[in-house]
Design a protein around this motif. Structure first.
Motif, PDB file in Angstrom:
ATOM      1  N   SER A 118       1.103  -1.218   0.325  1.00  0.00           N
ATOM      2  CA  SER A 118      -0.148  -0.037  -0.324  1.00  0.00           C
ATOM      3  C   SER A 118       1.041   1.530   0.066  1.00  0.00           C
ATOM      4  CB  SER A 118      -0.853  -0.199   1.092  1.00  0.00           C
ATOM      5  OG  SER A 118      -0.561  -0.841   2.330  1.00  0.00           O
ATOM      6  N   ASN A 119       2.044   1.237  -0.480  1.00  0.00           N
ATOM      7  CA  ASN A 119       2.937   1.888  -0.816  1.00  0.00           C
ATOM      8  C   ASN A 119       3.250   2.382   0.756  1.00  0.00           C
ATOM      9  OD1 ASN A 119       3.272   1.807  -3.605  1.00  0.00           O
ATOM     10  ND2 ASN A 119       1.574   3.248  -3.872  1.00  0.00           N
ATOM     11  N   GLN A 120       3.196   2.146   1.845  1.00  0.00           N
ATOM     12  CA  GLN A 120       3.244   2.743   2.932  1.00  0.00           C
ATOM     13  C   GLN A 120       5.108   2.217   2.906  1.00  0.00           C
ATOM     14  OE1 GLN A 120       1.565   4.900   5.608  1.00  0.00           O
ATOM     15  NE2 GLN A 120       0.818   4.706   2.948  1.00  0.00           N
ATOM     16  N   PRO A 121       5.696   3.651   3.753  1.00  0.00           N
ATOM     17  CA  PRO A 121       7.375   2.402   4.437  1.00  0.00           C
ATOM     18  C   PRO A 121       7.595   1.516   5.297  1.00  0.00           C
ATOM     19  CG  PRO A 121       7.181   5.180   4.542  1.00  0.00           C
ATOM     20  CD  PRO A 121       5.711   5.147   4.285  1.00  0.00           C
ATOM     21  N   ILE A 122       8.000   0.995   4.787  1.00  0.00           N
ATOM     22  CA  ILE A 122       8.571  -0.643   6.143  1.00  0.00           C
ATOM     23  C   ILE A 122       9.700  -0.060   6.589  1.00  0.00           C
ATOM     24  CG2 ILE A 122       9.159  -2.765   5.482  1.00  0.00           C
ATOM     25  CD1 ILE A 122       8.445  -2.891   2.473  1.00  0.00           C
ATOM     26  N   ALA A 123       9.457   0.108   7.789  1.00  0.00           N
ATOM     27  CA  ALA A 123       9.985   0.501   9.032  1.00  0.00           C
ATOM     28  C   ALA A 123      11.215   0.149   9.024  1.00  0.00           C
ATOM     29  CB  ALA A 123       9.379   1.057   9.979  1.00  0.00           C
ATOM     30  N   ASP A 124      11.573  -0.920   8.893  1.00  0.00           N
ATOM     31  CA  ASP A 124      13.370  -1.319   9.096  1.00  0.00           C
ATOM     32  C   ASP A 124      13.990  -1.269   7.907  1.00  0.00           C
ATOM     33  OD1 ASP A 124      11.581  -3.399   8.351  1.00  0.00           O
ATOM     34  OD2 ASP A 124      12.363  -4.612   9.721  1.00  0.00           O
TER      35      ASP A 124
END
Lengths: 194, 466
Positions: free
Chosen positions: A53-59
């Motif tokens: 969903s085009n959200q940054p992957i935090a790690d």
């Protein structure tokens, strides 16, 4: 391709301690549809950086505020796979000028040099040292001295020499590319054809 | 006289100039271009006000980005359409031959070159695509280049290249039943890894290699890049000459005789030195399949996924990351694992012999219900041959549908994308994460192993049926 000259660079570094980072990860094929060279940095490491969903992957390191800088440090065999120069364009466009690894794939290495990115090859042991340095201090500074072909960990002063083809070094330090040089050889090329 | 390798002979005869402290200026005999890696090169050329120096030595076709159904219609995806139209326009502006969609000469760039006889022994051949190594099968120096280098070739018919090291890989003996050129390649890469060939140009030799057909040799050389090598080549012999003879752009008459005499001289001299030499026994090779996320992660189809014992540090985390992506565990058997898709095609395995092998296998059998199969010919000529030989009827009777030529699901730039999490047994060349679509899981294999999987719906050893 025009790029800024490269003399020396002192910067923090972003670690990607993964081996065999291939050009499909650096820039997935579905982002190769442009007919101009712009905006590729937005899709650098797209599928590692963003979820469905085009959200940054935090790690993922590029998404972590603690990491920054113009130096990208990758595991061995960096840039394997496709010949797409878009991989080098994406790295440059994102803001990196140096990629450090213990081993680069040939085509990527050539593409990087043709686009003002300096590939620095260090020993596997020194590479581990760089990863450990960043791990211990995210703001650790590194110096890349192209003139003296030296990569230095500023905090400890430890350094590694790296090699670069003298012609390519000349090109990088003057911001030149091969194409103008080859065009200037027109007569020699015509003579060769006979 | 100094003993030279096949590679040296061709390389040395193409050096226009040695740049002091630098790479060689290498003359290029043939240049292939496609829609994805050429537009920025043309743009650069125009910005410099430069012309294409030798337009007759460049050949163009759109392949990476084209649909494999309804090619007679306008391409739906706007960006893809724009790229294809840009290639056509650039070729028209610069006097370059362009083989457009639906025309007789269209196809995957590495399939049409050999097919038309454009690819010949002794040549230097480049293309903005890493699988240009395919053409090395003819005893040519062929390798992939970046877009800056595409611009160099357009502008000067030359590129600047450091001379690579040389590697000799000898495979002796006879291949077992069900073992193909694809398996030889995946076997070698599983031994030397995806970086084992880096910095080198490979020459393949030995009885298992010389007994391969021309098409099988192309499959093997195609995959050279997956070992990290710049390219791979095989000395031209009667098989090569027989293949080239009579093709559209092959030399004719006296030129032919002269060419053949030259081609016969193209072999490594006795005593010539390689930087690295490896020897394998054909009898050790079984049908291969990959289980991880690079082409070096391959095993015999009957074997189990290796454990990470002995790995440490980044090696271990990289290995674990790959298995996690694939949804596999260490020690598991490959045979019997469920699959969802089968892709037959690409510059690796998209030639007529590949479809003959696939069709012969599925003849009289049925595609498994859980499998979606994409059967994509490498070119118009391959498609025509498939139809002429009645293979379409065999495929359709077994539940397979033939699509139209293009790179297709090999890199999934068009709509042929494997959905996230699904398993695809693919005859293509890369099993990188997301290569066949975001989240897709690729298992590289030969057309035979793909056929066995397509029929059973699970990974299957094709030798069970032979």
């Amino acid at each position: 391709m025009s790029y800024d000259k490269f003399i020396t660079l002192t910067s923090t570094a972003v670690p990607l301690p993964i081996e065999n980072i291939d050009t499909d990860q650096i820039i997935p094929a579905r982002f190769l549809k442009a007919v101009e060279r712009k905006g590729f940095g937005d899709n650098l490491f797209r599928d590692w950086r963003y979820d469905k969903s085009n959200q940054p992957i935090a790690d993922f390191p590029l998404n972590q505020a603690k990491y920054s800088g113009k130096i990208l440090v990758g595991g061995k065999n960096f840039g394997s796979g496709s010949s797409r120069e878009h991989a080098a364009w994406a790295i440059y466009d994102y803001g990196f000028r140096v990629v450090v690894s213990s081993f680069f794939a040939d085509i990527f290495q050539g593409n990087a040099l043709n686009n003002g990115i300096l590939p620095v090859v260090v020993s596997p042991e020194f590479l581990e040292k760089i990863f450990a340095t960043i791990d211990a201090d995210n703001n650790a500074q590194f110096e890349v001295d192209l003139q003296n072909q030296k990569f230095t960990i500023k905090a400890t002063g430890e350094s590694a020499d790296f090699t670069i083809n003298p012609y390519k070094k000349h090109c990088l330090t003057h911001g030149l590319d091969d194409i103008d040089y080859l065009i200037s050889m027109k007569e020699e090329i015509a003579a060769f054809e006979k | 006289m100094e003993a030279k390798t096949l590679f040296d002979k061709i390389w040395d005869s193409h050096v226009v100039k040695e740049v002091e402290g630098g790479p060689s200026v290498l003359y290029i005999d043939r240049h292939f271009i496609h829609e994805v890696t050429s537009p920025v090169a043309f743009l650069g050329l125009e910005k410099r006000g430069a012309k294409v120096l030798r337009p007759e030595k460049t050949v163009a076709t759109p392949d990476h980005n084209v649909p494999t159904i309804n090619q007679h219609l306008s391409i739906k995806d706007e960006l893809s359409r724009n790229q294809v139209e840009m290639l056509k326009k650039n070729c028209a502006n610069h006097g370059i031959v362009y083989h457009g969609l639906g025309t007789e000469g269209h196809g995957v760039v590495h399939i049409i070159g050999p097919e038309m006889g454009i690819t010949q022994p002794g040549m230097t051949i480049v293309c903005g695509d890493s699988h240009t190594s395919t053409h090395g099968a003819f005893g040519a120096i062929a390798f992939g280049i970046g877009t800056s280098e595409v611009e160099m070739v357009l502008a000067s018919q030359c590129i600047m290249q450091p001379k690579p090291k040389k590697m000799l890989i000898t495979v002796n003996g006879q291949l077992s039943k069900g073992v193909t050129a694809k398996d030889i390649a995946l076997y070698i890469i599983s031994k030397i890894s995806t970086s084992g060939g880096t910095g080198h140009f490979i020459e393949y030799a030995g009885s298992a290699i010389t007994s391969l057909s021309m098409e099988a040799r192309m499959t093997l050389c195609n995959l050279s890049i997956e070992s990290g090598a710049r390219g791979g080549m095989i000395a031209p012999d009667e098989t090569t000459i027989e293949y080239v003879k009579g093709r559209q752009f092959a030399p004719k008459g006296q030129d032919w005789d002269k060419a053949v005499a030259y081609w016969k001289s193209l072999k490594t001299d006795e005593g010539a030195v390689f930087d690295t030499e490896l020897v394998y026994d054909a009898a050790d090779i079984e049908p291969m399949i990959t289980y991880g996320t690079n082409p070096g992660m391959g095993i015999g189809v009957s074997q189990s996924i290796p454990t990470s014992d002995g790995l440490a540090g980044t090696d271990k985390t990289t290995y674990e990351k790959a298995l996690k992506y694939m949804g596999y565990s260490e020690g598991e058997k490959m045979v019997g694992k469920q699959i969802d898709y089968v892709f037959v095609g690409s510059c690796t395995n998209g030639r007529i012999e590949d479809f003959r092998a696939f069709a012969a296998f599925v003849k009289g059998k049925k595609k498994a219900d859980n499998v979606t199969a994409w059967i994509v010919p490498g070119s118009q000529a391959v498609e025509k041959q498939i139809r002429a030989e009645g293979l379409v009827e065999i495929l359709e009777a077994a539940g397979f549908e033939l699509r139209q030529p293009g790179c297709s699901a090999c890199l999934a730039m068009n709509d042929d994308k494997i959905p996230e999490g699904k398993y695809s047994v693919s005859t293509s060349n890369r099993n990188f994460e997301g290569r066949q679509g975001p989240g897709a899981r690729t298992l590289l294999a030969s057309p035979l192993t793909a056929a066995a999987a397509a029929v059973k719906g699970v990974i299957t050893d094709p030798r069970e049926f032979l």
